[in-house]
Design a protein around this motif. Structure first.
Motif, PDB file in Angstrom:
ATOM      1  N   UNK A  35       0.828  -1.206   0.000  1.00 41.95           N
ATOM      2  CA  UNK A  35       0.000   0.000   0.000  1.00 41.95           C
ATOM      3  C   UNK A  35       0.865   1.259   0.000  1.00 41.95           C
ATOM      4  N   UNK A  36       0.300   2.316  -0.559  1.00 45.26           N
ATOM      5  CA  UNK A  36       0.944   3.628  -0.547  1.00 45.26           C
ATOM      6  C   UNK A  36      -0.137   4.687  -0.656  1.00 45.26           C
ATOM      7  N   UNK A  37       0.177   5.870  -0.157  1.00 47.78           N
ATOM      8  CA  UNK A  37      -0.686   7.036  -0.332  1.00 47.78           C
ATOM      9  C   UNK A  37       0.172   8.180  -0.838  1.00 47.78           C
ATOM     10  N   UNK A  38      -0.364   8.956  -1.751  1.00 48.02           N
ATOM     11  CA  UNK A  38       0.416  10.013  -2.391  1.00 48.02           C
ATOM     12  C   UNK A  38       0.064  11.385  -1.821  1.00 48.02           C
ATOM     13  N   UNK A  39       1.004  12.297  -1.934  1.00 51.23           N
ATOM     14  CA  UNK A  39       0.732  13.729  -1.841  1.00 51.23           C
ATOM     15  C   UNK A  39       0.669  14.251  -3.272  1.00 51.23           C
ATOM     16  N   UNK A  40      -0.468  14.781  -3.667  1.00 55.61           N
ATOM     17  CA  UNK A  40      -0.579  15.365  -5.001  1.00 55.61           C
ATOM     18  C   UNK A  40       0.211  16.669  -5.073  1.00 55.61           C
ATOM     19  N   UNK A  51       0.406  22.889  -9.068  1.00 57.76           N
ATOM     20  CA  UNK A  51      -0.622  21.915  -9.425  1.00 57.76           C
ATOM     21  C   UNK A  51      -0.769  21.794 -10.923  1.00 57.76           C
ATOM     22  N   UNK A  52      -0.934  20.590 -11.411  1.00 55.65           N
ATOM     23  CA  UNK A  52      -1.508  20.337 -12.732  1.00 55.65           C
ATOM     24  C   UNK A  52      -2.045  18.919 -12.707  1.00 55.65           C
ATOM     25  N   UNK A  53      -3.087  18.671 -13.479  1.00 61.48           N
ATOM     26  CA  UNK A  53      -3.662  17.340 -13.541  1.00 61.48           C
ATOM     27  C   UNK A  53      -2.665  16.359 -14.144  1.00 61.48           C
ATOM     28  N   UNK A  54      -1.898  16.821 -15.115  1.00 62.39           N
ATOM     29  CA  UNK A  54      -0.886  15.974 -15.720  1.00 62.39           C
ATOM     30  C   UNK A  54       0.161  15.552 -14.693  1.00 62.39           C
ATOM     31  N   UNK A  55       0.643  16.522 -13.897  1.00 60.21           N
ATOM     32  CA  UNK A  55       1.633  16.195 -12.865  1.00 60.21           C
ATOM     33  C   UNK A  55       1.038  15.285 -11.804  1.00 60.21           C
ATOM     34  N   UNK A  56      -0.245  15.475 -11.496  1.00 60.80           N
ATOM     35  CA  UNK A  56      -0.907  14.627 -10.502  1.00 60.80           C
ATOM     36  C   UNK A  56      -0.939  13.171 -10.961  1.00 60.80           C
ATOM     37  N   UNK A  57      -1.241  12.945 -12.228  1.00 59.27           N
ATOM     38  CA  UNK A  57      -1.271  11.560 -12.721  1.00 59.27           C
ATOM     39  C   UNK A  57       0.127  10.947 -12.712  1.00 59.27           C
ATOM     40  N   UNK A  58       1.137  11.760 -12.926  1.00 67.53           N
ATOM     41  CA  UNK A  58       2.505  11.247 -12.872  1.00 67.53           C
ATOM     42  C   UNK A  58       2.872  10.824 -11.449  1.00 67.53           C
ATOM     43  N   UNK A  59       2.379  11.559 -10.462  1.00 65.73           N
ATOM     44  CA  UNK A  59       2.618  11.193  -9.066  1.00 65.73           C
ATOM     45  C   UNK A  59       1.976   9.848  -8.752  1.00 65.73           C
ATOM     46  N   UNK A  60       0.742   9.655  -9.211  1.00 64.25           N
ATOM     47  CA  UNK A  60       0.065   8.376  -8.986  1.00 64.25           C
ATOM     48  C   UNK A  60       0.815   7.251  -9.689  1.00 64.25           C
ATOM     49  N   UNK A  81     -10.409  11.304  -6.707  1.00 63.61           N
ATOM     50  CA  UNK A  81     -11.168  10.426  -7.581  1.00 63.61           C
ATOM     51  C   UNK A  81     -11.090  10.872  -9.025  1.00 63.61           C
ATOM     52  N   UNK A  82     -11.175  12.173  -9.239  1.00 63.06           N
ATOM     53  CA  UNK A  82     -11.089  12.689 -10.606  1.00 63.06           C
ATOM     54  C   UNK A  82      -9.659  12.576 -11.141  1.00 63.06           C
ATOM     55  N   UNK A  83      -8.684  12.777 -10.267  1.00 61.80           N
ATOM     56  CA  UNK A  83      -7.292  12.513 -10.666  1.00 61.80           C
ATOM     57  C   UNK A  83      -7.138  11.051 -11.078  1.00 61.80           C
ATOM     58  N   UNK A  84      -7.767  10.153 -10.318  1.00 62.47           N
ATOM     59  CA  UNK A  84      -7.670   8.728 -10.619  1.00 62.47           C
ATOM     60  C   UNK A  84      -8.334   8.380 -11.951  1.00 62.47           C
ATOM     61  N   UNK A  85      -9.433   9.045 -12.272  1.00 57.75           N
ATOM     62  CA  UNK A  85     -10.049   8.853 -13.585  1.00 57.75           C
ATOM     63  C   UNK A  85      -9.102   9.292 -14.700  1.00 57.75           C
ATOM     64  N   UNK A  86      -8.414  10.401 -14.498  1.00 57.99           N
ATOM     65  CA  UNK A  86      -7.447  10.861 -15.502  1.00 57.99           C
ATOM     66  C   UNK A  86      -6.276   9.889 -15.596  1.00 57.99           C
TER      67      UNK A  86
END
Length: 243
Positions: A35-40, A51-60, A81-86
């Motif tokens: 398990x892991x949890x991220x900081x966006x 912040x950017x949605x693109x950078x957020x998906x890279x973190x995930x 959740x929306x980051x996860x959809x992306x």
């Protein structure tokens, strides 16, 4: 399912929070699952990052890769959740399954107007005042051991306008149609706003189920930590063994 078969699980926090939101879930699941949890970006340890949605998906994606067990179950709450959809759209090969928690509502249309208003208001209020309000709110409604990691990590008020500005108007049921993996829509029973599109979201995907956390609201993993964790655990256990 053996420990070797257990899929990795990555948790993605909601608006203004951080990886600390998931401290209870991480403690309860780590003996059975990687398990892991991220900081966006713009949150927690990444507070200084834009912040950017693109950078957020890279973190995930980096968190999934760090667990080393192949594609992961990604659990995203609200903004997460929306980051996860992306992430599901951009990195389908890294996704074993998706849990949308408090994120089964379209971010398009007139209902988003109040959120745009809040996003414009937040920068006008001193951050220390917002911090005191949030600390008191969390401690009034939830046990200290459930929220202390969130409080200790601080809040990303400065990132809220940019994050909401990019998410609002972007996500509808079409985003779920692009997800190739199984989906669990996991909502608090009393989360009326984010349950508003629940049935429509479910109809948009051929392998989806809905589970409600009784008497819980939008912060269902705080309202009922054991029930929330149990739902994620069952979903992950019931996934077909990866070939």
């Amino acid at each position: 399912m053996t420990t070797a078969d257990a899929p990795p699980i990555v948790f993605v926090h909601g608006t203004r929070f951080s990886a600390g939101q998931w401290s209870t879930q991480l403690s309860a699941l780590r003996e059975e699952f990687p398990v892991a949890a991220v900081d966006l970006p713009g949150h927690g340890a990444r507070s200084a990052q834009p912040w950017s949605l693109s950078a957020a998906t890279e973190v995930v994606a980096a968190a999934v890769d760090s667990l080393g067990g192949g594609p992961a179950v990604v659990v995203g709450h609200s903004l997460g959740g929306y980051v996860s959809l992306e992430f599901a759209r951009r990195c389908p090969e890294r996704l074993r399954a998706l849990v949308l928690a408090g994120a089964s509502a379209s971010t398009r249309g007139p209902w988003a107007a109040p959120y745009r208003w809040v996003a414009g208001l937040v920068p006008r209020i001193p951050a220390d005042r917002l911090t005191r309000w949030n600390d008191r709110l969390l401690l009034r409604h939830y046990p200290r051991d459930v929220v202390e990691a969130t409080i200790r990590s601080g809040y990303a008020f400065h990132t809220l306008p940019a994050a909401w500005g990019e998410v609002l108007g972007r996500f509808g049921t079409d985003a779920l149609r692009q997800v190739a993996a199984p989906v669990l829509i996991l909502n608090g029973e009393k989360d009326t706003v984010f349950r508003s599109g629940e049935a429509e979201f479910a109809r948009a995907h051929p392998d989806v189920r809905i589970e409600l956390i009784p008497r819980a609201g939008h912060l269902a993993n705080f309202d009922a930590p054991d029930a929330f964790t149990g739902a994620v655990r069952r979903f992950a256990r019931e996934l077909p063994v990866a070939g």
